[in-house]
Design a protein around this motif. Structure first.
Motif, PDB file in Angstrom:
ATOM      1  N   PHE A 162     -60.084 -18.096 -44.606  1.00 40.91           N
ATOM      2  CA  PHE A 162     -59.195 -17.420 -45.275  1.00 40.91           C
ATOM      3  C   PHE A 162     -58.058 -17.656 -44.765  1.00 40.91           C
ATOM      4  CE2 PHE A 162     -56.735 -13.326 -45.315  1.00 40.91           C
ATOM      5  CZ  PHE A 162     -56.445 -13.288 -46.578  1.00 40.91           C
TER       6      PHE A 162
ATOM      7  N   HIS B 126     -55.421 -18.938 -47.522  1.00 42.92           N
ATOM      8  CA  HIS B 126     -54.963 -17.702 -48.444  1.00 42.92           C
ATOM      9  C   HIS B 126     -53.909 -16.742 -47.738  1.00 42.92           C
ATOM     10  CE1 HIS B 126     -57.757 -18.516 -51.570  1.00 42.92           C
ATOM     11  NE2 HIS B 126     -58.704 -18.478 -50.540  1.00 42.92           N
TER      12      HIS B 126
ATOM     13  N   GLN C 262     -61.445  -9.073 -47.813  1.00 47.64           N
ATOM     14  CA  GLN C 262     -60.785 -10.209 -48.192  1.00 47.64           C
ATOM     15  C   GLN C 262     -61.930 -11.292 -48.423  1.00 47.64           C
ATOM     16  OE1 GLN C 262     -57.425 -10.215 -49.037  1.00 47.64           O
ATOM     17  NE2 GLN C 262     -56.216  -9.430 -47.562  1.00 47.64           N
TER      18      GLN C 262
ATOM     19  N   LYS D 100     -64.125 -11.079 -51.142  1.00 47.63           N
ATOM     20  CA  LYS D 100     -63.504 -11.562 -52.482  1.00 47.63           C
ATOM     21  C   LYS D 100     -63.267 -12.955 -52.635  1.00 47.63           C
ATOM     22  CE  LYS D 100     -58.702 -11.259 -54.578  1.00 47.63           C
ATOM     23  NZ  LYS D 100     -57.418 -10.706 -54.370  1.00 47.63           N
ATOM     24  N   HIS D 101     -62.903 -13.685 -51.529  1.00 44.16           N
ATOM     25  CA  HIS D 101     -62.776 -15.165 -51.815  1.00 44.16           C
ATOM     26  C   HIS D 101     -64.033 -16.025 -51.670  1.00 44.16           C
ATOM     27  CE1 HIS D 101     -58.429 -14.871 -52.178  1.00 44.16           C
ATOM     28  NE2 HIS D 101     -58.452 -13.856 -51.436  1.00 44.16           N
ATOM     29  N   TYR D 102     -65.079 -15.341 -50.727  1.00 42.38           N
ATOM     30  CA  TYR D 102     -66.189 -16.287 -50.488  1.00 42.38           C
ATOM     31  C   TYR D 102     -67.453 -15.387 -50.726  1.00 42.38           C
ATOM     32  CZ  TYR D 102     -62.543 -18.455 -48.124  1.00 42.38           C
ATOM     33  OH  TYR D 102     -61.127 -18.845 -47.772  1.00 42.38           O
TER      34      TYR D 102
END
Length: 422
Positions: A297, A301, A361, A364-366
Protein backbone atom coordinates in the motif's frame (compact mmCIF):
# COMPACT_ATOMS: atom_id res chain seq x y z
CA UNK A 1 20.38 -16.91 13.39
CA UNK A 2 20.32 -18.81 10.12
CA UNK A 3 22.61 -18.95 7.11
CA UNK A 4 20.77 -21.37 4.81
CA UNK A 5 17.86 -19.30 3.59
CA UNK A 6 14.84 -19.84 1.36
CA UNK A 7 16.12 -20.51 -2.14
CA UNK A 8 15.12 -18.24 -5.00
CA UNK A 9 15.25 -20.47 -8.08
CA UNK A 10 14.44 -17.50 -10.31
CA UNK A 11 14.70 -13.82 -9.50
CA UNK A 12 11.26 -12.48 -8.63
CA UNK A 13 9.74 -9.04 -9.01
CA UNK A 14 7.94 -7.21 -6.21
CA UNK A 15 5.28 -9.26 -4.38
CA UNK A 16 5.43 -12.22 -6.78
CA UNK A 17 6.17 -14.55 -3.88
CA UNK A 18 7.00 -14.47 -0.18
CA UNK A 19 9.34 -16.45 2.03
CA UNK A 20 8.22 -17.09 5.61
CA UNK A 21 10.37 -18.62 8.38
CA UNK A 22 9.02 -19.61 11.81
CA UNK A 23 11.10 -20.79 14.79
CA UNK A 24 9.71 -23.07 17.51
CA UNK A 25 10.99 -24.31 20.87
CA UNK A 26 11.15 -28.03 21.56
CA UNK A 27 10.10 -28.72 25.15
CA UNK A 28 9.37 -31.67 27.40
CA UNK A 29 5.75 -32.76 27.13
CA UNK A 30 5.25 -32.79 30.90
CA UNK A 31 7.59 -30.19 32.40
CA UNK A 32 7.87 -27.80 29.39
CA UNK A 33 11.62 -27.56 30.02
CA UNK A 34 13.56 -27.05 26.77
CA UNK A 35 14.82 -30.23 25.11
CA UNK A 36 18.02 -30.00 22.99
CA UNK A 37 16.97 -32.62 20.43
CA UNK A 38 16.47 -30.76 17.13
CA UNK A 39 19.33 -32.78 15.61
CA UNK A 40 17.67 -36.04 16.60
CA UNK A 41 14.33 -34.87 15.19
CA UNK A 42 15.87 -33.91 11.84
CA UNK A 43 17.88 -37.13 11.67
CA UNK A 44 14.78 -39.25 12.29
CA UNK A 45 12.59 -37.27 9.86
CA UNK A 46 15.19 -37.58 7.11
CA UNK A 47 15.61 -41.32 7.73
CA UNK A 48 19.34 -40.73 7.87
CA UNK A 49 22.13 -42.49 9.73
CA UNK A 50 23.92 -39.15 10.07
CA UNK A 51 22.86 -35.78 11.39
CA UNK A 52 21.38 -33.39 8.83
CA UNK A 53 20.67 -29.66 8.88
CA UNK A 54 17.51 -29.71 6.75
CA UNK A 55 14.59 -31.97 5.98
CA UNK A 56 12.48 -31.03 2.95
CA UNK A 57 8.88 -32.13 3.43
CA UNK A 58 7.30 -30.94 0.19
CA UNK A 59 6.32 -27.25 0.51
CA UNK A 60 7.78 -26.95 4.03
CA UNK A 61 11.43 -27.38 5.02
CA UNK A 62 12.55 -28.11 8.59
CA UNK A 63 15.94 -26.65 9.55
CA UNK A 64 18.30 -26.37 12.48
CA UNK A 65 19.05 -23.12 14.29
CA UNK A 66 21.83 -21.82 16.54
CA UNK A 67 20.71 -23.90 19.52
CA UNK A 68 19.56 -27.51 19.75
CA UNK A 69 16.13 -26.86 21.28
CA UNK A 70 14.90 -24.74 18.33
CA UNK A 71 13.56 -25.97 14.98
CA UNK A 72 12.71 -23.71 12.05
CA UNK A 73 9.86 -24.26 9.59
CA UNK A 74 9.95 -22.36 6.32
CA UNK A 75 8.41 -22.52 2.88
CA UNK A 76 10.67 -24.52 0.59
CA UNK A 77 10.14 -22.01 -2.22
CA UNK A 78 8.66 -18.49 -2.16
CA UNK A 79 4.88 -18.57 -2.48
CA UNK A 80 2.17 -15.97 -3.12
CA UNK A 81 -0.47 -18.05 -1.28
CA UNK A 82 -0.17 -17.21 2.42
CA UNK A 83 -3.43 -18.96 3.33
CA UNK A 84 -2.23 -22.27 1.89
CA UNK A 85 1.14 -21.69 3.54
CA UNK A 86 -0.35 -21.45 7.03
CA UNK A 87 -2.25 -24.68 6.39
CA UNK A 88 0.96 -26.39 5.25
CA UNK A 89 2.89 -25.11 8.27
CA UNK A 90 0.16 -26.28 10.63
CA UNK A 91 0.18 -29.74 9.02
CA UNK A 92 3.92 -29.93 9.65
CA UNK A 93 3.47 -28.80 13.26
CA UNK A 94 1.04 -31.70 13.73
CA UNK A 95 3.53 -34.13 12.18
CA UNK A 96 6.46 -32.85 14.27
CA UNK A 97 4.41 -33.02 17.45
CA UNK A 98 3.51 -36.64 16.72
CA UNK A 99 7.16 -37.57 16.21
CA UNK A 100 8.23 -35.64 19.30
CA UNK A 101 5.52 -37.21 21.47
CA UNK A 102 6.02 -40.78 20.27
CA UNK A 103 9.83 -40.82 20.30
CA UNK A 104 10.94 -38.16 22.79
CA UNK A 105 7.97 -37.31 25.05
CA UNK A 106 8.29 -33.74 23.81
CA UNK A 107 6.35 -31.14 21.82
CA UNK A 108 6.66 -27.76 20.14
CA UNK A 109 5.95 -24.64 22.16
CA UNK A 110 5.24 -21.23 20.57
CA UNK A 111 5.96 -17.59 21.50
CA UNK A 112 9.20 -15.65 21.22
CA UNK A 113 10.78 -16.61 24.56
CA UNK A 114 10.64 -19.37 27.14
CA UNK A 115 9.47 -17.79 30.42
CA UNK A 116 11.79 -19.66 32.80
CA UNK A 117 14.59 -21.15 30.68
CA UNK A 118 18.07 -20.57 32.11
CA UNK A 119 20.27 -20.00 29.03
CA UNK A 120 23.47 -20.43 31.01
CA UNK A 121 22.53 -24.02 31.83
CA UNK A 122 19.96 -25.07 29.25
CA UNK A 123 21.45 -23.82 25.96
CA UNK A 124 23.43 -26.17 23.73
CA UNK A 125 24.82 -24.89 20.42
CA UNK A 126 24.26 -26.81 17.19
CA UNK A 127 27.37 -29.05 16.99
CA UNK A 128 27.11 -30.38 13.42
CA UNK A 129 27.86 -29.11 9.91
CA UNK A 130 28.25 -25.32 10.04
CA UNK A 131 29.25 -25.43 13.70
CA UNK A 132 32.47 -23.42 13.20
CA UNK A 133 30.35 -20.38 12.35
CA UNK A 134 28.29 -20.82 15.52
CA UNK A 135 31.45 -21.40 17.56
CA UNK A 136 32.96 -18.16 16.26
CA UNK A 137 29.79 -16.26 17.11
CA UNK A 138 29.89 -17.76 20.58
CA UNK A 139 33.55 -16.84 21.05
CA UNK A 140 32.89 -13.19 20.16
CA UNK A 141 29.45 -12.56 21.64
CA UNK A 142 28.80 -15.35 24.19
CA UNK A 143 25.65 -16.91 22.79
CA UNK A 144 24.43 -18.35 26.10
CA UNK A 145 22.23 -15.34 26.91
CA UNK A 146 18.51 -14.90 26.34
CA UNK A 147 18.89 -12.93 23.13
CA UNK A 148 20.85 -15.70 21.48
CA UNK A 149 19.53 -18.97 22.85
CA UNK A 150 16.05 -18.04 24.05
CA UNK A 151 14.28 -16.36 21.18
CA UNK A 152 11.93 -17.41 18.42
CA UNK A 153 10.76 -15.14 15.63
CA UNK A 154 9.10 -14.95 12.24
CA UNK A 155 11.11 -13.68 9.30
CA UNK A 156 9.41 -12.33 6.18
CA UNK A 157 11.37 -12.37 2.90
CA UNK A 158 10.19 -10.03 0.13
CA UNK A 159 11.70 -10.10 -3.37
CA UNK A 160 13.03 -7.28 -5.52
CA UNK A 161 14.44 -7.45 -9.04
CA UNK A 162 16.74 -4.45 -9.37
CA UNK A 163 17.93 -1.27 -7.64
CA UNK A 164 14.74 0.62 -8.42
CA UNK A 165 12.55 -2.05 -6.86
CA UNK A 166 14.92 -2.36 -3.90
CA UNK A 167 14.83 1.39 -3.20
CA UNK A 168 11.03 1.62 -3.02
CA UNK A 169 10.59 -1.70 -1.16
CA UNK A 170 13.25 -0.94 1.44
CA UNK A 171 11.92 2.58 2.02
CA UNK A 172 8.35 1.38 2.59
CA UNK A 173 9.35 -1.57 4.80
CA UNK A 174 11.54 0.73 6.88
CA UNK A 175 8.51 2.91 7.65
CA UNK A 176 6.38 -0.03 8.81
CA UNK A 177 9.06 -1.47 11.09
CA UNK A 178 8.49 0.76 14.18
CA UNK A 179 4.91 -0.37 14.79
CA UNK A 180 5.33 -4.12 14.21
CA UNK A 181 5.73 -5.05 17.91
CA UNK A 182 2.22 -3.70 18.54
CA UNK A 183 0.91 -6.65 16.55
CA UNK A 184 3.53 -9.23 17.33
CA UNK A 185 5.12 -8.82 20.79
CA UNK A 186 5.04 -12.19 22.54
CA UNK A 187 8.02 -12.14 24.91
CA UNK A 188 6.85 -10.38 28.09
CA UNK A 189 8.32 -12.80 30.65
CA UNK A 190 11.90 -13.95 31.17
CA UNK A 191 13.33 -15.59 34.27
CA UNK A 192 9.81 -15.77 35.76
CA UNK A 193 9.51 -11.96 35.78
CA UNK A 194 7.91 -9.19 33.75
CA UNK A 195 10.29 -6.24 33.59
CA UNK A 196 7.69 -3.80 32.26
CA UNK A 197 8.62 -4.43 28.62
CA UNK A 198 6.26 -6.33 26.34
CA UNK A 199 8.82 -7.28 23.69
CA UNK A 200 11.85 -8.31 25.71
CA UNK A 201 13.25 -10.23 22.73
CA UNK A 202 13.86 -6.95 20.92
CA UNK A 203 15.63 -5.45 23.93
CA UNK A 204 18.10 -8.31 23.77
CA UNK A 205 18.12 -8.15 19.96
CA UNK A 206 19.44 -4.61 19.95
CA UNK A 207 22.03 -5.29 22.67
CA UNK A 208 23.29 -8.76 21.67
CA UNK A 209 26.12 -7.44 19.52
CA UNK A 210 26.74 -4.04 21.09
CA UNK A 211 30.42 -4.96 21.25
CA UNK A 212 30.37 -4.16 17.52
CA UNK A 213 27.60 -1.53 17.09
CA UNK A 214 27.73 -1.47 13.27
CA UNK A 215 26.20 -4.97 13.13
CA UNK A 216 22.73 -3.97 14.42
CA UNK A 217 22.73 -0.20 14.18
CA UNK A 218 19.51 1.26 15.57
CA UNK A 219 17.45 -1.75 14.40
CA UNK A 220 15.72 0.65 11.99
CA UNK A 221 18.00 0.49 8.94
CA UNK A 222 19.57 3.49 7.30
CA UNK A 223 17.73 5.03 4.33
CA UNK A 224 19.79 3.42 1.57
CA UNK A 225 18.61 3.15 -2.02
CA UNK A 226 21.22 1.14 -3.94
CA UNK A 227 23.39 -1.96 -3.74
CA UNK A 228 26.56 0.13 -4.01
CA UNK A 229 25.68 2.40 -1.10
CA UNK A 230 24.50 -0.55 0.99
CA UNK A 231 27.83 -2.29 0.50
CA UNK A 232 29.83 0.84 1.27
CA UNK A 233 27.82 2.02 4.29
CA UNK A 234 26.88 -1.29 5.91
CA UNK A 235 28.77 -4.35 4.69
CA UNK A 236 32.18 -2.66 4.38
CA UNK A 237 31.79 -1.10 7.83
CA UNK A 238 30.85 -4.44 9.40
CA UNK A 239 33.77 -6.17 7.64
CA UNK A 240 36.19 -3.58 9.00
CA UNK A 241 34.82 -3.76 12.55
CA UNK A 242 34.68 -7.58 12.78
CA UNK A 243 38.17 -8.21 11.40
CA UNK A 244 40.04 -7.87 14.74
CA UNK A 245 37.70 -10.48 16.24
CA UNK A 246 37.64 -12.78 13.18
CA UNK A 247 41.06 -12.63 11.48
CA UNK A 248 40.37 -15.87 9.58
CA UNK A 249 37.29 -14.39 7.91
CA UNK A 250 34.86 -17.09 9.05
CA UNK A 251 31.98 -14.64 9.46
CA UNK A 252 30.53 -13.04 6.33
CA UNK A 253 29.38 -9.40 6.75
CA UNK A 254 26.19 -10.30 4.86
CA UNK A 255 25.35 -12.86 7.58
CA UNK A 256 26.39 -10.54 10.38
CA UNK A 257 24.10 -7.67 9.40
CA UNK A 258 21.37 -7.74 12.06
CA UNK A 259 19.24 -4.69 11.35
CA UNK A 260 15.50 -5.10 11.62
CA UNK A 261 15.48 -5.30 7.83
CA UNK A 262 18.44 -6.76 6.00
CA UNK A 263 19.08 -6.65 2.26
CA UNK A 264 20.23 -9.80 0.49
CA UNK A 265 21.31 -8.68 -2.96
CA UNK A 266 22.71 -12.15 -3.69
CA UNK A 267 19.19 -13.58 -3.73
CA UNK A 268 17.19 -10.44 -4.52
CA UNK A 269 15.22 -10.02 -1.31
CA UNK A 270 14.89 -8.08 1.89
CA UNK A 271 14.22 -9.86 5.15
CA UNK A 272 12.14 -8.42 8.01
CA UNK A 273 13.48 -9.86 11.25
CA UNK A 274 11.85 -8.20 14.28
CA UNK A 275 8.52 -10.02 14.43
CA UNK A 276 8.00 -12.24 17.50
CA UNK A 277 6.61 -15.73 16.93
CA UNK A 278 2.89 -16.02 17.70
CA UNK A 279 0.82 -18.83 19.22
CA UNK A 280 -0.22 -20.46 15.94
CA UNK A 281 0.45 -20.28 12.17
CA UNK A 282 -2.89 -18.56 11.58
CA UNK A 283 -1.79 -15.63 13.75
CA UNK A 284 1.72 -15.55 12.28
CA UNK A 285 0.51 -15.53 8.70
CA UNK A 286 -2.28 -13.02 9.39
CA UNK A 287 0.37 -10.62 10.68
CA UNK A 288 2.62 -11.44 7.72
CA UNK A 289 -0.22 -10.71 5.29
CA UNK A 290 -0.92 -7.35 6.93
CA UNK A 291 2.75 -6.38 6.97
CA UNK A 292 3.23 -7.33 3.32
CA UNK A 293 0.15 -5.52 2.09
CA UNK A 294 0.86 -2.45 4.21
CA UNK A 295 4.23 -2.21 2.49
CA UNK A 296 2.53 -2.72 -0.86
CA UNK A 297 0.00 0.00 0.00
CA UNK A 298 2.78 2.46 0.89
CA UNK A 299 4.51 1.79 -2.41
CA UNK A 300 1.38 2.11 -4.53
CA UNK A 301 -1.04 4.44 -2.72
CA UNK A 302 0.72 6.58 -0.12
CA UNK A 303 0.42 10.33 -0.64
CA UNK A 304 4.10 10.54 0.32
CA UNK A 305 6.61 10.28 -2.51
CA UNK A 306 9.57 7.92 -2.41
CA UNK A 307 11.81 10.87 -1.57
CA UNK A 308 9.55 11.82 1.34
CA UNK A 309 9.50 8.23 2.60
CA UNK A 310 13.28 8.00 2.40
CA UNK A 311 13.50 11.33 4.21
CA UNK A 312 12.32 9.90 7.54
CA UNK A 313 15.26 9.93 9.95
CA UNK A 314 16.33 6.67 11.53
CA UNK A 315 16.34 8.17 15.02
CA UNK A 316 12.72 9.41 14.71
CA UNK A 317 11.55 5.95 13.64
CA UNK A 318 13.64 4.36 16.38
CA UNK A 319 11.87 6.46 19.02
CA UNK A 320 8.51 5.16 17.82
CA UNK A 321 9.84 1.62 17.81
CA UNK A 322 11.11 1.71 21.38
CA UNK A 323 7.78 3.04 22.70
CA UNK A 324 6.03 0.16 20.95
CA UNK A 325 8.62 -2.38 22.15
CA UNK A 326 7.83 -1.34 25.72
CA UNK A 327 4.02 -1.21 25.56
CA UNK A 328 3.17 -3.16 22.37
CA UNK A 329 -0.54 -2.79 21.61
CA UNK A 330 -1.01 -0.27 24.44
CA UNK A 331 1.48 2.22 22.99
CA UNK A 332 0.79 5.67 21.62
CA UNK A 333 2.42 6.89 18.42
CA UNK A 334 3.64 10.26 19.64
CA UNK A 335 5.02 11.59 16.36
CA UNK A 336 2.00 13.33 14.77
CA UNK A 337 3.43 13.30 11.24
CA UNK A 338 3.79 9.52 11.17
CA UNK A 339 0.11 8.69 10.36
CA UNK A 340 0.37 10.92 7.27
CA UNK A 341 2.52 8.21 5.69
CA UNK A 342 -0.62 6.04 5.63
CA UNK A 343 -2.83 8.85 4.23
CA UNK A 344 -4.25 9.61 7.69
CA UNK A 345 -4.51 13.01 9.41
CA UNK A 346 -1.56 14.23 11.42
CA UNK A 347 -2.19 13.32 15.07
CA UNK A 348 -0.92 11.43 18.05
CA UNK A 349 -2.76 8.11 17.91
CA UNK A 350 -2.99 4.79 19.79
CA UNK A 351 -0.96 2.31 17.82
CA UNK A 352 -3.75 -0.27 17.53
CA UNK A 353 -6.14 2.39 16.25
CA UNK A 354 -3.52 3.19 13.63
CA UNK A 355 -3.24 -0.48 12.68
CA UNK A 356 -7.02 -0.75 12.42
CA UNK A 357 -7.10 2.15 9.98
CA UNK A 358 -4.22 0.64 8.02
CA UNK A 359 -6.15 -2.63 7.75
CA UNK A 360 -9.14 -0.69 6.43
CA UNK A 361 -6.91 0.71 3.68
CA UNK A 362 -5.52 -2.73 2.84
CA UNK A 363 -8.99 -4.28 2.69
CA UNK A 364 -10.08 -1.53 0.32
CA UNK A 365 -7.17 -2.00 -2.07
CA UNK A 366 -6.48 -5.75 -1.65
CA UNK A 367 -9.81 -7.32 -0.62
CA UNK A 368 -9.10 -10.81 -1.98
CA UNK A 369 -5.72 -11.05 -0.33
CA UNK A 370 -6.67 -9.51 3.02
CA UNK A 371 -10.28 -10.60 3.42
CA UNK A 372 -9.44 -14.10 4.74
CA UNK A 373 -7.30 -12.58 7.51
CA UNK A 374 -9.67 -9.86 8.73
CA UNK A 375 -11.34 -11.84 11.52
CA UNK A 376 -8.01 -12.93 13.01
CA UNK A 377 -6.55 -9.44 12.81
CA UNK A 378 -9.61 -7.77 14.31
CA UNK A 379 -9.38 -10.21 17.22
CA UNK A 380 -5.76 -9.21 17.79
CA UNK A 381 -6.67 -5.52 17.59
CA UNK A 382 -9.44 -6.01 20.15
CA UNK A 383 -7.59 -8.25 22.60
CA UNK A 384 -4.09 -6.86 22.20
CA UNK A 385 -0.73 -8.37 21.36
CA UNK A 386 0.03 -11.88 22.55
CA UNK A 387 2.27 -10.34 25.23
CA UNK A 388 -0.70 -8.38 26.56
CA UNK A 389 -2.86 -11.52 26.53
CA UNK A 390 -0.21 -13.59 28.32
CA UNK A 391 0.17 -10.90 30.99
CA UNK A 392 -3.61 -10.67 31.41
CA UNK A 393 -3.79 -14.43 31.86
CA UNK A 394 -0.91 -14.45 34.37
CA UNK A 395 -2.56 -11.63 36.36
CA UNK A 396 0.70 -10.77 38.07
CA UNK A 397 1.40 -14.35 39.16
CA UNK A 398 4.71 -15.37 37.53
CA UNK A 399 5.41 -18.60 39.36
CA UNK A 400 6.59 -21.50 37.24
CA UNK A 401 3.47 -23.42 38.22
CA UNK A 402 1.14 -20.71 36.94
CA UNK A 403 3.14 -20.03 33.79
CA UNK A 404 3.27 -23.74 33.00
CA UNK A 405 -0.54 -23.75 32.78
CA UNK A 406 -0.50 -20.74 30.43
CA UNK A 407 2.24 -22.03 28.15
CA UNK A 408 0.70 -25.50 28.00
CA UNK A 409 -2.47 -23.82 26.74
CA UNK A 410 -0.37 -21.87 24.23
CA UNK A 411 1.09 -25.17 23.02
CA UNK A 412 -2.46 -26.46 22.59
CA UNK A 413 -3.26 -23.34 20.56
CA UNK A 414 -0.34 -24.17 18.30
CA UNK A 415 -1.60 -27.72 17.76
CA UNK A 416 -5.14 -26.50 17.10
CA UNK A 417 -4.11 -23.43 15.06
CA UNK A 418 -6.26 -21.15 17.18
CA UNK A 419 -5.71 -17.80 18.88
CA UNK A 420 -4.94 -17.67 22.59
CA UNK A 421 -7.51 -15.71 24.55
CA UNK A 422 -7.22 -15.25 28.36
Amino acid sequence: MKFKKIKMTTRLHLFQGFGIELEYMIVDLETLQVRPIADELLKFAAGSNEYVEDFVNGPITWSNELVLHVIELKCTQPTPDLWKLQEDIHANVILINKILKDRFNACLMPTAAHPWMNPQKDAFLWPHGNSQVYEKYNAIFNCSGHGWSNLQSMHINLPFYDNQEFASLHAAARLVLPILPALAASSPILDLTHQGVDDQRLIFYQNNQKRIPSITGKIIPEAITSRKRYREEIYDKIAEDIKPFDPDGILNPVWLNSRGIIARFDRGSIEIRIIDLQECPKADLAIAALVIHTIKFLMAHSSKSLEEQIGWKTLDLYKILMDVVEKSSNAMVNQPKYPEVFNLPSAKIPVMELWSKILDQCLKHYPNQMGPWEETLRSIFKSGSLSRRILASADGQYSQENLKLIYRELSDNLSENELFMP
